[in-house]
Design a protein around this motif. Structure first.
Motif, short mmCIF file in Angstrom:
data_model
loop_
_atom_site.label_atom_id
_atom_site.label_comp_id
_atom_site.label_asym_id
_atom_site.label_seq_id
_atom_site.Cartn_x
_atom_site.Cartn_y
_atom_site.Cartn_z
N THR A 1 1.18 -1.84 1.38
CA THR A 1 0.31 -2.25 0.28
C THR A 1 -0.68 -1.52 0.02
O THR A 1 -1.19 -1.54 -1.09
CB THR A 1 -0.08 -3.53 0.75
N GLY A 2 -1.28 -0.71 0.79
CA GLY A 2 -2.54 0.23 0.31
C GLY A 2 -3.65 -0.61 0.06
O GLY A 2 -4.48 -0.18 -0.64
N MET A 3 -3.78 -1.93 0.69
CA MET A 3 -4.62 -2.85 -0.06
C MET A 3 -5.66 -3.32 0.96
O MET A 3 -6.54 -4.34 0.74
CB MET A 3 -4.15 -4.14 -0.59
N GLY A 4 -5.59 -2.69 2.13
CA GLY A 4 -6.52 -3.19 3.43
C GLY A 4 -6.56 -4.68 3.48
O GLY A 4 -5.35 -5.27 3.66
N ASP B 1 -2.02 -0.21 5.06
CA ASP B 1 -2.17 1.27 4.61
C ASP B 1 -1.00 1.72 3.67
O ASP B 1 -0.12 1.02 3.06
CB ASP B 1 -1.70 1.69 5.90
N THR B 2 -1.25 3.02 3.02
CA THR B 2 -0.40 3.64 2.06
C THR B 2 0.89 4.40 2.87
O THR B 2 1.73 4.93 2.20
CB THR B 2 -1.27 4.48 1.18
N ASP B 3 0.89 4.68 4.14
CA ASP B 3 1.84 5.18 4.83
C ASP B 3 2.23 4.57 6.09
O ASP B 3 1.46 3.57 6.43
CB ASP B 3 1.44 6.54 5.09
N THR B 4 3.27 4.99 6.98
CA THR B 4 3.59 4.26 8.21
C THR B 4 3.00 4.80 9.21
O THR B 4 3.43 4.53 10.39
CB THR B 4 5.20 4.18 8.21
N GLN B 5 2.12 5.75 9.22
CA GLN B 5 1.35 6.30 10.56
C GLN B 5 0.96 5.33 11.38
O GLN B 5 1.06 5.84 12.88
CB GLN B 5 0.14 7.29 10.31
#
Lengths: 159, 159, 159, 159
Positions: free
Chosen positions: C81-84, C65-69
Motif C-alpha cells: 500500500t505504501g500508506m503506513g 510499505d512500498t516494497d516487500t523487504q
C-alpha cells in the motif's frame, strides 16, 4: 469556504517553468485563493508556494510524508498523509481547479485522477491533448500559454 | 511469495479488447501467476478475472469500495480499500508487472503511478509512447500487440 | 469468493501469545480460509502466517510499505500500500471477521476501525470490554480464551 | 508554518460535550492556531469549527468524502480525501497536538493512530487510561477536565 486552486508540476523543472510557477502562485494569492500543492521543497511545489507567500497568500501542502522535514518552508498548512503517491488522489479531489505545469509521471497521474473526479484542469505550457483527447473535447481540460491566461481560465471555470 | 501480475484497462471496453483481456487472464493463470486487477464487475477487470478463473488461476481484486457489491464474481480475494481512486496507487505498487489494455483516465493514472514506483509496464494494443517518451526510452514501459506477446515480455521482465 | 479472516496483534509479543497466533493461523488454514494480516516479519503477523503456511493455507498481507523487504516470508500475496498506518483501515474492511491477539496502539486502531465498519471482532485473551462497552453489548465484539474458541466463534459469526 | 491543533470527538454528542467543543474551538482560534477536524457537519466537528470561526480562527477539515456536501459550513479549507475512515490516519499525523472529546470507535481509532505516530494527545473529560496505560505512563497522552486546561496543556506540549 475558501476557493482552493491546485498547482501541480514536476519536482524538477527548468528555470522558465519555475518562473511561471512562481508567477502563477503570486497571481493565485492576489485573487484571494488558497494555493494547494504537493507541499515539498522542490520544483513547482516550492516555486509556486514561494510566489504565493510573497504575495501574501495562504498555502496548503498535501505531503506524501509522515513529517515536515521535506516540506517547503513556504507552506502554511502541511497536511501529512504518510501515503506516498496515494496522496495524489487527494490533490486531485481537493482543488476546485487544477493548474498544471510541465512534469513527469507524478504530475500526469494527478491530471488523470483530477479528470477521473471530474475536476477542471488547466494545462500551462504543457499540453496532454494527445493523452486525453475526449476530455479536451468536453472542455474539462484545456491548454493555456501564460500564468495570466491560467488565472483568466480559472475564473471562467469557477463562475 | 507468488508472482502477481496486474491487468489494468477500462471499465468499459469494445469486444475485441475484452477478448484480449480474457485471453490474457487465462495465460496469466496458466503461468501460475496471481492476477491482480481493480476487481469490479465491469470491463477489463471482469473479463481478465473470468479468463483467469476459467484457466484455474487465482484472482486478487483491489476494490475502491467498502463492500463487495460491485465486485466481479470471478475475484477470489477482494481487498476492500474504501479509498476510491486512491487505491490506484496500491494497484501500481502491488503488481510485479502491470499489463495494460485500452482504458481512460483511471487506467492512465495507474500507468503513471506504476512508472512513478519504477514498476515495469507492458501496453497491450494501447500505446502511451507520446505521453511517457522518457520511460519508453528507458525500457520501463513497452508496447506489445497480443496477449501472447504480453506474457512473453512479462517473462523477460521477471527474470 | 474466499472467506478471509484477519488476524491482528502486536508486532512484539510474548512467547505464549506468539504460540496462540501460530496455532490460530494453522486452524484458519485448516478451515480453508485465507489468513489476512499486516504482513510484516514480526510478532503476531509473522507467527500467524507461519502457522497458516505450515498447515497448507493461503496468506494475504496488507503491508504499510512500498516494497516487500519487511514482509514475512510466510506471506503468499503481499499487497503493497505504501500508506503506513492508513492501511489499517484496509485490514479492518477486508476481513470477514477479525481475530485479535494482544497488541498496542496499532492493533487497537484496527479493532476500532473494524467496529466502525461494522465488522465482527473476536478478542483472543485480550479484552477491550472497558474501551468498547456498547459494541460488546451489541455482540459485534466478543472475548474468547483459546484459538479453538476463536475458530468456533468465527464459524458462528460467518453463518 | 502554522500550528495545527486537531480536535476529535463523536459525530454525535451530548449538549455539555458540544459546549466544551465549541469553547475549545474558540480558545484554539484565539491562540492563533489552525483548528483541524474531520470536517463534517455534525457533533464535535461542527461545534469546534463553529467556535473557532466565531473567534476569527482558521479551520481545516480532512473529510472522508469526495465532495463537500457533508462538510460543515464552518470549515474554511476542506481537504477531500475520498478515503472514508482511512483518512483518520491523516488526522492523526497532521495535528501537532490532538485534543479529544467524548467519542466512539472513530474517535478511539484516531487516538490510537496519533499515539502510533508519537503525536501528543490530550483527553478532555474522556479518559482512555485503561486502554492505553503505557502511553499515559510515558506522558504522551494525558487527561484534562476543561477546555481551558486543554489549551494550557497544549501550550506546554508545544514548547
Amino acid at each position: 469556504m475558501k476557493t482552493i486552486i491546485g498547482v501541480m508540476g514536476g519536482s524538477e523543472a527548468d528555470p522558465r517553468t519555475l518562473d511561471a510557477a512562481e508567477k502563477l502562485g503570486s497571481l493565485i494569492a492576489r485573487e484571494g485563493w488558497v494555493l494547494l500543492s504537493g507541499g515539498r521543497a522542490s520544483g513547482i511545489m516550492e516555486a509556486s508556494a514561494r510566489g504565493a507567500k510573497a504575495a501574501g497568500g495562504l498555502t496548503l501542502g498535501i505531503l506524501p510524508d509522515t513529517d515536515t522535514q521535506g516540506a517547503s518552508g513556504h507552506i502554511d498548512i502541511p497536511v501529512l498523509t504518510g501515503m506516498g503517491d496515494a496522496r495524489n488522489a487527494i490533490n486531485a479531489l481537493t482543488g476546485h481547479v487544477m493548474v498544471v505545469l510541465r512534469g513527469s509521471v507524478g504530475t500526469i497521474s494527478e491530471v488523470a485522477l483530477a479528470l477521473s473526479a471530474e475536476r477542471p484542469v488547466i494545462m500551462l505550457d504543457f499540453s496532454l491533448r494527445s493523452t486525453f483527447p475526449d476530455h479536451y473535447a468536453r472542455g474539462l481540460i484545456r491548454d493555456v500559454a501564460t500564468p495570466e491566461e491560467a488565472i483568466e481560465q480559472t475564473r471562467t471555470v469557477l463562475t
